[in-house]
Design an enzyme around this catalytic site. Structure first.
Site, PDB file in Angstrom:
ATOM      1  N   ASN A  16      29.313 -42.643  26.377  1.00 19.86           N
ATOM      2  CA  ASN A  16      28.666 -43.889  25.911  1.00 19.86           C
ATOM      3  C   ASN A  16      29.521 -45.118  26.224  1.00 19.86           C
ATOM      4  O   ASN A  16      29.504 -46.098  25.488  1.00 19.86           O
ATOM      5  CB  ASN A  16      28.318 -43.831  24.411  1.00 19.86           C
ATOM      6  CG  ASN A  16      27.375 -44.944  23.941  1.00 19.86           C
ATOM      7  OD1 ASN A  16      27.447 -45.381  22.801  1.00 19.86           O
ATOM      8  ND2 ASN A  16      26.497 -45.413  24.790  1.00 19.86           N
ATOM      9  N   ASP A 128      28.464 -39.231  37.039  1.00 23.23           N
ATOM     10  CA  ASP A 128      29.438 -39.844  36.140  1.00 23.23           C
ATOM     11  C   ASP A 128      30.487 -40.602  36.959  1.00 23.23           C
ATOM     12  O   ASP A 128      31.229 -39.981  37.726  1.00 23.23           O
ATOM     13  CB  ASP A 128      30.098 -38.726  35.331  1.00 23.23           C
ATOM     14  CG  ASP A 128      31.031 -39.260  34.273  1.00 23.23           C
ATOM     15  OD1 ASP A 128      31.276 -40.478  34.250  1.00 23.23           O
ATOM     16  OD2 ASP A 128      31.508 -38.444  33.461  1.00 23.23           O
TER      17      ASP A 128
HETATM   18  P1  4NP Z   1      29.895 -41.878  30.583  1.00 18.45           P
HETATM   19  O1  4NP Z   1      31.293 -41.653  31.335  1.00 18.45           O
HETATM   20  O2  4NP Z   1      29.448 -40.528  30.079  1.00 18.45           O
HETATM   21  O3  4NP Z   1      29.000 -42.403  31.666  1.00 18.45           O
HETATM   22  O4  4NP Z   1      30.164 -42.885  29.481  1.00 18.45           O
HETATM   23  C1  4NP Z   1      32.374 -41.009  30.737  1.00 18.45           C
HETATM   24  C2  4NP Z   1      33.236 -41.738  29.950  1.00 18.45           C
HETATM   25  C3  4NP Z   1      34.330 -41.113  29.379  1.00 18.45           C
HETATM   26  C4  4NP Z   1      34.538 -39.760  29.598  1.00 18.45           C
HETATM   27  C5  4NP Z   1      33.662 -39.034  30.379  1.00 18.45           C
HETATM   28  C6  4NP Z   1      32.564 -39.661  30.946  1.00 18.45           C
HETATM   29  N1  4NP Z   1      35.678 -39.135  29.036  1.00 18.45           N
HETATM   30  O5  4NP Z   1      35.908 -37.939  29.339  1.00 18.45           O
HETATM   31  O6  4NP Z   1      36.419 -39.758  28.269  1.00 18.45           O
END
Ligand code: 4NP
Length: 161
Positions: A16, A128
């Site tokens: 998020n 991602d």
């Molecule tokens: P999102 O990206 O799912 O698009 O917000 C990520 C943000 C942080 C992490 C993984 C995906 N993390 O592992 O901290």
């Protein structure tokens, strides 16, 4: 606006802080432009970034497209979300799988992938960008806009999934 009750949409990614806040900002702006009534929020299936603003690269990407997401704050998906929203829209298959696992049997919300709403892109993920190069954020933005445009068309009743 056509006076209908707003559609309540929750965009869901992992942290998020990258994809779902971009989707939230993009959808809110596109719906306002199109005159479609929506309530939009975003959440993560993970809890690492609860209370945090979006990743600076996501804030910059949205800003390049005229949208300010700097005021958003991370939160985790809650069980009540499955009744508070009409649709929970996952950014990728892992998060959709997690939503299906969390959904109470009586859940009212429909679950889908964002790119299921983009013609010809059913089943595809918004990748991602968190661990990658900056360019990944522009790719994510373009993918998100394809899904958002499809959602807007559906909400206007031009096309249904
Ligand atoms: P999102 O990206 O799912 O698009 O917000 C990520 C943000 C942080 C992490 C993984 C995906 N993390 O592992 O901290």
């Amino acid at each position: 606006m056509n006076g209908a009750a707003p559609s309540r949409l929750l965009f869901v990614c992992l942290g998020n802080i990258c994809r779902s806040p971009l989707a939230e900002g993009a959808m809110r702006a596109a719906a306002a432009r199109a005159g479609v009534a929506v309530e939009v929020d975003s959440a993560g299936t993970g809890d690492w970034h609860v209370g945090r603003p979006p990743d600076p690269r996501a804030i910059a990407t949205a800003a390049r497209h005229g949208i300010d997401i700097s005021g958003l704050r991370g939160r985790q998906v809650r069980i009540e979300d499955f009744d508070r929203f009409d649709r929970l829209i996952a950014l990728d298959a892992d998060n959709l799988r997690n939503l299906r696992r969390l959904a109470p049997p009586s859940a009212g919300a429909l679950l889908s992938l964002l790119l299921d709403h983009a013609p010809g892109r059913q089943g595809q993920a918004v990748a991602d960008p968190y661990f990658g190069e900056d360019a990944g954020f522009e790719t994510a933005w373009a993918d998100i806009m394809a899904g958002v445009d499809g959602l807007i068309a559906e909400l206007r009743g031009q096309r249904s999934l």
